[in-house]
Each structure stands twice: as C-alpha cells, then as structure tokens.
Design an enzyme around this catalytic site. Sequence first.
Site, PDB file in Angstrom:
ATOM      1  N   LYS A 191      -1.012  -3.456   3.631  1.00 21.22           N
ATOM      2  CA  LYS A 191      -2.251  -3.238   4.388  1.00 21.22           C
ATOM      3  C   LYS A 191      -2.309  -4.245   5.530  1.00 21.22           C
ATOM      4  O   LYS A 191      -1.956  -5.414   5.353  1.00 21.22           O
ATOM      5  CB  LYS A 191      -3.458  -3.408   3.464  1.00 21.22           C
ATOM      6  CG  LYS A 191      -4.791  -3.051   4.090  1.00 21.22           C
ATOM      7  CD  LYS A 191      -5.930  -3.193   3.076  1.00 21.22           C
ATOM      8  CE  LYS A 191      -7.271  -2.773   3.645  1.00 21.22           C
ATOM      9  NZ  LYS A 191      -8.368  -2.935   2.651  1.00 21.22           N
ATOM     10  N   SER A 230     -11.284   1.206   2.284  1.00 23.06           N
ATOM     11  CA  SER A 230     -10.657   0.915   3.558  1.00 23.06           C
ATOM     12  C   SER A 230      -9.128   0.910   3.537  1.00 23.06           C
ATOM     13  O   SER A 230      -8.500   1.017   4.591  1.00 23.06           O
ATOM     14  CB  SER A 230     -11.138  -0.450   4.061  1.00 23.06           C
ATOM     15  OG  SER A 230     -10.686  -1.489   3.238  1.00 23.06           O
ATOM     16  N   SER A 240     -12.224  -0.658  -2.013  1.00 21.72           N
ATOM     17  CA  SER A 240     -11.239  -0.303  -0.986  1.00 21.72           C
ATOM     18  C   SER A 240      -9.808  -0.083  -1.468  1.00 21.72           C
ATOM     19  O   SER A 240      -8.973   0.397  -0.700  1.00 21.72           O
ATOM     20  CB  SER A 240     -11.227  -1.366   0.115  1.00 21.72           C
ATOM     21  OG  SER A 240     -12.357  -1.221   0.929  1.00 21.72           O
TER      22      SER A 240
END
Lengths: 95, 486
Positions: B73, B148, B172
Amino acid sequence: MKVDKEEILHIAKLACLNIKEDEIEAYRKNLQDILNFANILDNVKTEDVSETITSTSNVNVFREDEIKEFKEKELLLQNAPEKDSGMFSIPKVIQ
Amino acid sequence: MELYELTVHELIEKLDKKEITPEEIMKSYSKRIEEKEPEIAAFVTRTDKEAIESAKNVNREKSKFAGIPIGIKDNMCTKGVKTTCSSKMLENFISPYDATVIEKLNDEGIISLGKLNMDEFAMGASTEYSAFKITKNPWNLSTVPGGSSGGSAAAVASQMVPWALGSDTGGSIRQPAALCGIVGLKPTYGLVSRYGLVAFASSFDQIGPITQDVEDCAILLNLITGHDEKDSTSINTPKKDYTKSLVKDVKGLKIGVPKEFLGEGINEEVKEKVLEAIEEYKRKGAIVEECSLDIANEALAVYYIIACAEASSNLGRFDGIRYGYRTKNFENLKDIYKNSRSEGFGAEVKRRIILGTYVLSSGYYDAYYKKAQKVRTILKQEFAKLFEKYDFLITPTSPSVAYEIGTKSTNPLEMYLADLCTVSVNIAGLPGMSIPCGVDKNGMPIGMQLIGKPFDEETLIRAAYTYEQEVKFRENHKPTFRKAGA
C-alpha cells in the site's frame, strides 16, 4: 451545536487552509451533518468514566539516548521543494 | 496453470522443489500486471521490471521466502521508491528510509512488485478519493474495490500480486478484503510496528496482511510482527508462529454474535450469508450465542471524532518546506503553508482536517473530543465483558457488497456508514479478520468479520482456517472481470 460561516472561516484559519467563498457552504453543511450525527453520544452516561487515549498499556517508553548518524543527507534534500547550498530554502521571513 | 494463479505457500513449495525460479515468478506476475492493470488500475508505482532484475540474484539459502513477490500500500515508506499516499501532496516524495515492515520483508528477500493505490492518506472506504486514479473491483469493473486499501485488495483479487500489505484505521484492510472476496487481517494495536507508515490516526492505525487464503495470512503475519523500539506503541511480547494455528477444529469454541451488527442498515443478502456461516460453525461443534454490544451505534461517531482529531494533528506537518508539494503562488512564508496545504490536499482530507480541528478547538474540546474518549473507554469495557464469555465474535465485515463507482462519493456521511461494522475494533485496539463467506445474487463477494481478544490472532486464524477449508470459497468463486451492469 450550530455551525455558521464565520466558524468555518475561523476553523480553516486554525487548520491553515484556504476555503474559497463558494466552498464555505459545502464545508459548513458537511461539518454540521457530522456534528448532528455525533449528538448520539449525548445519550451515553460518562460522568465517572475516564478517557482512553490509546489502546496500549505502554506508559513512558524509554530507550537510551544514543546518537545514530544519518549519513544520507542528499536523500533528505532530494525531497526539498527548494534548496540552496545543502539547505532547505524558504522566502525571507524578516522584512 | 500460470504461476500467478498460485498462493504464496504454493509458490514456496514449488521453489523448494526447484520446479520454478524466482525470475519465472516475477515474469509471470509482470505479464499478469501488463494484462490486468489497464482495467483494474491498482498501482500507483509499478516496480515489476526492477523485480525481475532483483529476482536474478536471489539467495534461496538465506530464507525460504527469498524471491517471493509482494505489493505494498502506498502509505508505507520504501527507500528509493515513491511513497505518495495517493495524494498530490506527496506525488514526488521518495522516502530516505524504509518502514520497519519493509525492512523485515527485505531481510527475507521478498521483492516488491509496486506501490498500490488507496484513498488519499487512507481517508475513505472506496479508493475513489485517490488523487490519481479510481481502482476497479475485479468482480465487477463498474464497482468500487472498497478502501482505503482498495489497490492492495484489487491487486490480490486479480492476482497481479500474490499478497499485499494494507493498513487499517477503521476497516481499511477488512472492508476492501470483503468487497474483493479475499482475506484481510487487522492485527491487535501494537503487534506490528507503525514506524514508516504515514500516520492517519495514530491510536487506531495498524498494518496487516491482505491475502488469497488464511494460510498466507498466517505466514505474512509471522513476517511483520515484532517489537520495534522505533515505535513506542509497539508491544514487547514473545514472537508467535501463527501457522501453528492453521488447525481445522473449532469444537467447543464459544462464539458471540452481537445483534447490533445484524439489524438495521445491513443488507439482507449479507445478513443471510453471515448467518449461514454461523450455522457452519455450529455444525463444526462451536457454541454460538447471540449477544449485545450496546454501544455499537455510538462507535461510528466516536471513530470519526477521534480519527479526524488525530488526523488534523498528524497532517499539520505538511507545510511545503522540507518535502511534499509547495505552491507556486506565494509572497511570504505564511502563504507557503496555507496555499501548499490548500492546493496539495484533496477535498475529503480537508473535510476531515476541518472536523478534527473543530472538535479539538477551544469551546468544543470537552463536548466532542473528550466525550468521545470517554465513550471509547465504555466500548473497550463492553468488549472486555463479551470476551469473558466468548472466544471470538462474528459480524458482517461490510453492511453491503461493492457498490457502483460514483454513487456514494458525493455524500461523505453515507460513505462513513460503510465502516459501521469495523470501526469499533480499531477503537478498542482488537484484532479483526475478514474472510469471504459467499456471494450475492449478482455474484459479488460477501465477507464476515471475526473479532478476537487482544493478541489472540491465533483463535481468529484457527476459526477462519476451519471455515475456509470446509467451504472452499476460493475454489468455487472467482472474479469475473465483467464490465458494468449486474
């Protein structure tokens, strides 16, 4: 709480953000919606309850204060929006 | 069978038998990325070409993970490769150091295929708030992958990476894992070092695995846990081997099902599949009871107050001086601060900074921030009480399956409701795991959430593994990459 336009401008100033005239109402409404939603917390009795600031049981985590030399100065400076002679550059602050 | 179709434990098996080489693995993924990335848009920065080069010099003697690829990420610092947080603010930022989790992966010879898309600064539940691109859900390209960590989840689900690291502040990792039909684990707060993770809400943030199956989840968790003196909230507990929990047995385990998460606001089909999964646990000998988390509805308000307060403080560092975006429009130093922040941050980030600044400001601090911190205490106590009785809890992960792109991004409050089932886990610092438990009538995946006692990831992995081995979701359901429409 009721949020008005002046409040939004004050908060934006504290947060160091510009809000354009035509954006104020959208920010105001959004904040108002969330605060209205947050009123649900008024139903919870919290008189004798202490606050939780973190989820760990760690208190005062100490370590030796040893100097570790960071030798890659150029890696830090490569991110500088403006630099001069190995230093970060900003506009003149003393008029 | 292409190599990219394998899980990590299957790849390791083949590497050990010398049936394949790391270079072949990287080439297979690079080809897959070339093919799928144009429609999925999961990557902010691709490093698959570099990965093929690195794979040529892998020392398999050093570690059994050497030559295994991964996706990261884009809010975890990687030395020499951009870390953007999907924000214009950090569009060209190259970290001078590696996050602790990245150091750990590097030590094992694990090779990154790239940095993955996310909602800007991890603020969002659909990855639509990325400043760069909208990632698509591999199960239906017109829907969101969740967020996210949407880039991480979509990349794993579309097999452009075999596994990935995500971060979870209010759901997330778990919510995008659920929406993409894969496995996601948010570890107990303090189990994984946050050093080098760009901070959103420091008392909630935690890094964790996003994987294709439970075995890979246990393996990746093993690799990233451990005390780190660079993160003062990291806990010094003995290191565990989570693969020992890959046991197919839940006999006698006590499961609580909080009724608040199966009521209003939860999609009927989601409810149905989660209840079916609970029946499966009963059949396997677990003891299931309905229970109550009285304060579940208040948790969402607590979450947004505290998370935004912490975010407004954490994001104060972005001033356009030492790194990050600097405005071209200034006359003095104050202009640099204000204009850089106003031009560099996206709308959702600014909305949250405004809310966070408001609840911390004089006159409102007690009514909102302090109040939320107190309700947080009550929530922790309620969970502790439930865990006196139950080994773990089951809830849906997300109130709905993946929705159409663009349908919620204009209404922030509605978007926040997507976090209904997941935020309380972060507020209390507990471990939470999402595993797929079926698909709806349109073939879209549904996830269930397992919530455990602090530092008891073992029970979650054991329970998830038992269910997975019985139901075999991954063998029966695959992303279709269909375009638009139901």
